[in-house]
Scaffold this motif. Structure first.
Motif, mmCIF file in Angstrom:
data_model
loop_
_atom_site.group_PDB
_atom_site.id
_atom_site.type_symbol
_atom_site.label_atom_id
_atom_site.label_comp_id
_atom_site.label_asym_id
_atom_site.label_seq_id
_atom_site.Cartn_x
_atom_site.Cartn_y
_atom_site.Cartn_z
ATOM 1 N N SER A 1 0.849 -1.189 0.000
ATOM 2 C CA SER A 1 0.000 0.000 0.000
ATOM 3 C C SER A 1 0.884 1.239 0.000
ATOM 4 O O SER A 1 2.082 1.171 0.283
ATOM 5 N N ASN A 2 0.251 2.378 -0.296
ATOM 6 C CA ASN A 2 0.938 3.659 -0.290
ATOM 7 C C ASN A 2 -0.108 4.759 -0.128
ATOM 8 O O ASN A 2 -1.304 4.479 0.045
ATOM 9 N N ALA A 3 0.335 6.011 -0.205
ATOM 10 C CA ALA A 3 -0.595 7.120 -0.006
ATOM 11 C C ALA A 3 -1.680 7.156 -1.075
ATOM 12 O O ALA A 3 -2.819 7.561 -0.814
ATOM 13 N N ALA A 4 -1.358 6.722 -2.291
ATOM 14 C CA ALA A 4 -2.347 6.713 -3.362
ATOM 15 C C ALA A 4 -3.499 5.749 -3.078
ATOM 16 O O ALA A 4 -4.605 5.908 -3.622
ATOM 17 N N GLN A 5 -3.255 4.758 -2.231
ATOM 18 C CA GLN A 5 -4.296 3.812 -1.844
ATOM 19 C C GLN A 5 -5.143 4.333 -0.685
ATOM 20 O O GLN A 5 -6.112 3.684 -0.277
ATOM 21 N N GLY A 6 -4.765 5.497 -0.127
ATOM 22 C CA GLY A 6 -5.522 6.089 0.962
ATOM 23 C C GLY A 6 -4.922 5.890 2.335
ATOM 24 O O GLY A 6 -5.465 6.387 3.330
ATOM 25 N N ASP A 7 -3.800 5.179 2.421
ATOM 26 C CA ASP A 7 -3.157 4.982 3.722
ATOM 27 C C ASP A 7 -2.249 6.157 4.071
ATOM 28 O O ASP A 7 -1.647 6.787 3.187
ATOM 29 N N ALA A 8 -2.150 6.456 5.369
ATOM 30 C CA ALA A 8 -1.272 7.509 5.841
ATOM 31 C C ALA A 8 0.182 7.142 5.589
ATOM 32 O O ALA A 8 0.539 5.959 5.556
ATOM 33 N N ALA A 9 1.027 8.147 5.415
ATOM 34 C CA ALA A 9 2.440 7.895 5.135
ATOM 35 C C ALA A 9 3.111 7.103 6.241
ATOM 36 O O ALA A 9 4.020 6.310 5.991
ATOM 37 N N ASP A 10 2.652 7.299 7.500
ATOM 38 C CA ASP A 10 3.286 6.588 8.609
ATOM 39 C C ASP A 10 2.583 5.273 8.961
ATOM 40 O O ASP A 10 2.987 4.578 9.890
ATOM 41 N N ALA A 11 1.544 4.907 8.231
ATOM 42 C CA ALA A 11 0.988 3.555 8.383
ATOM 43 C C ALA A 11 2.000 2.573 7.827
ATOM 44 O O ALA A 11 2.776 2.902 6.928
ATOM 45 N N TYR A 12 2.001 1.345 8.347
ATOM 46 C CA TYR A 12 3.067 0.427 7.921
ATOM 47 C C TYR A 12 2.631 -1.028 7.998
ATOM 48 O O TYR A 12 1.687 -1.394 8.698
ATOM 49 N N GLY A 13 3.354 -1.826 7.261
ATOM 50 C CA GLY A 13 3.333 -3.268 7.440
ATOM 51 C C GLY A 13 4.567 -3.672 8.218
ATOM 52 O O GLY A 13 5.610 -2.999 8.152
ATOM 53 N N GLU A 14 4.456 -4.769 8.944
ATOM 54 C CA GLU A 14 5.606 -5.256 9.725
ATOM 55 C C GLU A 14 5.577 -6.770 9.796
ATOM 56 O O GLU A 14 4.511 -7.383 9.959
ATOM 57 N N VAL A 15 6.755 -7.358 9.650
ATOM 58 C CA VAL A 15 6.932 -8.804 9.735
ATOM 59 C C VAL A 15 8.092 -9.079 10.684
ATOM 60 O O VAL A 15 9.131 -8.412 10.613
ATOM 61 N N VAL A 16 7.913 -10.058 11.569
ATOM 62 C CA VAL A 16 8.978 -10.479 12.484
ATOM 63 C C VAL A 16 9.472 -11.854 12.054
ATOM 64 O O VAL A 16 8.678 -12.784 11.880
ATOM 65 N N VAL A 17 10.779 -11.965 11.885
ATOM 66 C CA VAL A 17 11.424 -13.214 11.479
ATOM 67 C C VAL A 17 12.254 -13.715 12.658
ATOM 68 O O VAL A 17 13.141 -13.011 13.130
ATOM 69 N N SER A 18 11.960 -14.908 13.138
ATOM 70 C CA SER A 18 12.711 -15.453 14.269
ATOM 71 C C SER A 18 13.618 -16.609 13.880
ATOM 72 O O SER A 18 14.498 -17.001 14.656
ATOM 73 N N ARG A 19 13.419 -17.159 12.688
ATOM 74 C CA ARG A 19 14.294 -18.227 12.186
ATOM 75 C C ARG A 19 14.361 -18.117 10.677
ATOM 76 O O ARG A 19 13.349 -17.869 10.026
ATOM 77 N N LEU A 20 15.574 -18.298 10.139
ATOM 78 C CA LEU A 20 15.746 -18.123 8.698
ATOM 79 C C LEU A 20 16.904 -18.983 8.221
ATOM 80 O O LEU A 20 18.001 -18.929 8.779
ATOM 81 N N ARG A 21 16.632 -19.762 7.185
ATOM 82 C CA ARG A 21 17.663 -20.623 6.620
ATOM 83 C C ARG A 21 17.397 -20.811 5.138
ATOM 84 O O ARG A 21 16.289 -21.154 4.738
ATOM 85 N N ALA A 22 18.409 -20.539 4.332
ATOM 86 C CA ALA A 22 18.329 -20.850 2.906
ATOM 87 C C ALA A 22 19.486 -21.768 2.575
ATOM 88 O O ALA A 22 20.621 -21.511 2.987
ATOM 89 N N GLU A 23 19.209 -22.849 1.868
ATOM 90 C CA GLU A 23 20.279 -23.788 1.539
ATOM 91 C C GLU A 23 20.098 -24.305 0.127
ATOM 92 O O GLU A 23 18.976 -24.372 -0.399
ATOM 93 N N HIS A 24 21.238 -24.655 -0.464
ATOM 94 C CA HIS A 24 21.276 -25.086 -1.860
ATOM 95 C C HIS A 24 22.167 -26.322 -1.967
ATOM 96 O O HIS A 24 23.342 -26.256 -1.589
ATOM 97 N N SER A 25 21.611 -27.419 -2.409
ATOM 98 C CA SER A 25 22.386 -28.640 -2.578
ATOM 99 C C SER A 25 22.475 -28.957 -4.054
ATOM 100 O O SER A 25 21.473 -28.851 -4.786
ATOM 101 N N ARG A 26 23.651 -29.368 -4.495
ATOM 102 C CA ARG A 26 23.863 -29.698 -5.893
ATOM 103 C C ARG A 26 24.617 -31.008 -5.977
ATOM 104 O O ARG A 26 25.542 -31.246 -5.195
ATOM 105 N N PRO A 27 24.284 -31.893 -6.922
ATOM 106 C CA PRO A 27 25.011 -33.136 -7.075
ATOM 107 C C PRO A 27 26.436 -32.890 -7.524
ATOM 108 O O PRO A 27 26.713 -31.917 -8.216
ATOM 109 N N ASN A 28 27.337 -33.752 -7.110
ATOM 110 C CA ASN A 28 28.745 -33.639 -7.530
ATOM 111 C C ASN A 28 28.876 -33.875 -9.034
ATOM 112 O O ASN A 28 28.141 -34.638 -9.615
#
Length: 243
Positions: free
Chosen positions: A216-243
């Motif tokens: 969202s943004n001001a053009a959608q009618g929300d105030a500039a100081d309105a916000y979205g928020e996400v809390v991340v408590s665990r995060l892992r990205a891994e990539h496995s490839r065959p030899n």
């Protein structure tokens, strides 16, 4: 079968050498860079914090430690600066190579297995247009899929392919377990250990994104100081490839 080489890009764990008051003490951020919803003297519009600096970086407005739920808060106000091809602000991690030197770029059908696991909680939404994205696979051109909350409806968005529901009555602040995997030309999504999506999809130049992408943004009618928020408590990205 020959053994696989496993590369761990980011693991939610304590990094004792970092300041315990910074997000880098909770999440290993070495395989990510951060986009902020602001333009300051830092390079980039909006600002980017590279992997080399992210382990000790904190911003009390947008990227900081959360007590309840415990984790790292990503906040993106509706009046924030946006990236070049978007109308909406984000405080969001973008996957890099393990050493942080280059943007990550893998394919869903390159012979590897690409997996993101995370514990997330959407903790705030704008009032007028209460929409936010908390995780993505992005390819070289566009988002391949997004984990999106609209009001109480949490779902996988796939542009013109069709949405896949995860939770039709999500309550703000509730942590959930998410797993996204791409391997052998199939993208799978698990929510709370339940397989919700198994989708044949071929895409190149892919990378994971995690954080808060407020829809969202001001053009959608929300105030500039309105916000979205996400809390991340665990995060892992891994990539496995065959030899």
């Amino acid at each position: 079968m020959s053994p696989s080489l496993l590369l761990v890009v980011s693991l939610g764990s304590f990094a004792l050498e970092d300041d315990p008051a910074t997000p880098g003490a909770v999440l290993d951020l070495s395989g990510w860079k951060l986009t902020l919803p602001v333009d300051t003297s830092r390079a980039g519009t909006p600002d980017e914090v590279p992997a080399a600096e992210l382990g000790t970086f904190v911003d009390p407005r947008f990227f900081f430690l959360s007590a309840e739920p415990a984790g790292v808060a990503f906040r993106a106000p509706c009046g924030g600066r946006t990236t070049k091809n978007s109308r909406y602000p984000r405080c969001e991690l973008r996957e890099t190579t393990a050493d942080g030197a280059r943007p990550a770029a893998w394919s869903t059908d390159d012979g590897g297995r690409h997996t993101l696991t995370a514990t997330l909680a959407v903790t705030a939404l704008p009032a007028v247009k209460p929409h936010a994205v908390c995780a993505q696979i992005h390819d070289a051109e566009d988002d391949l899929l997004m984990i999106r909350l609209e009001g109480r409806k949490l779902f996988v968005e796939r542009n013109d392919v069709g949405d896949v529901p995860l939770d039709d009555d999500y309550r703000l602040g509730t942590p959930f377990e998410l797993k996204i995997e791409a391997a052998e030309g199939v993208v799978r999504v698990w929510y709370e250990d339940d397989l919700k999506l198994s989708w044949p999809a071929s895409a190149a130049g892919c990378y994971f994104k995690v954080g808060c992408y407020t829809q969202s943004n001001a053009a959608q009618g929300d105030a500039a100081d309105a916000y979205g928020e996400v809390v991340v408590s665990r995060l892992r990205a891994e990539h496995s490839r065959p030899n």
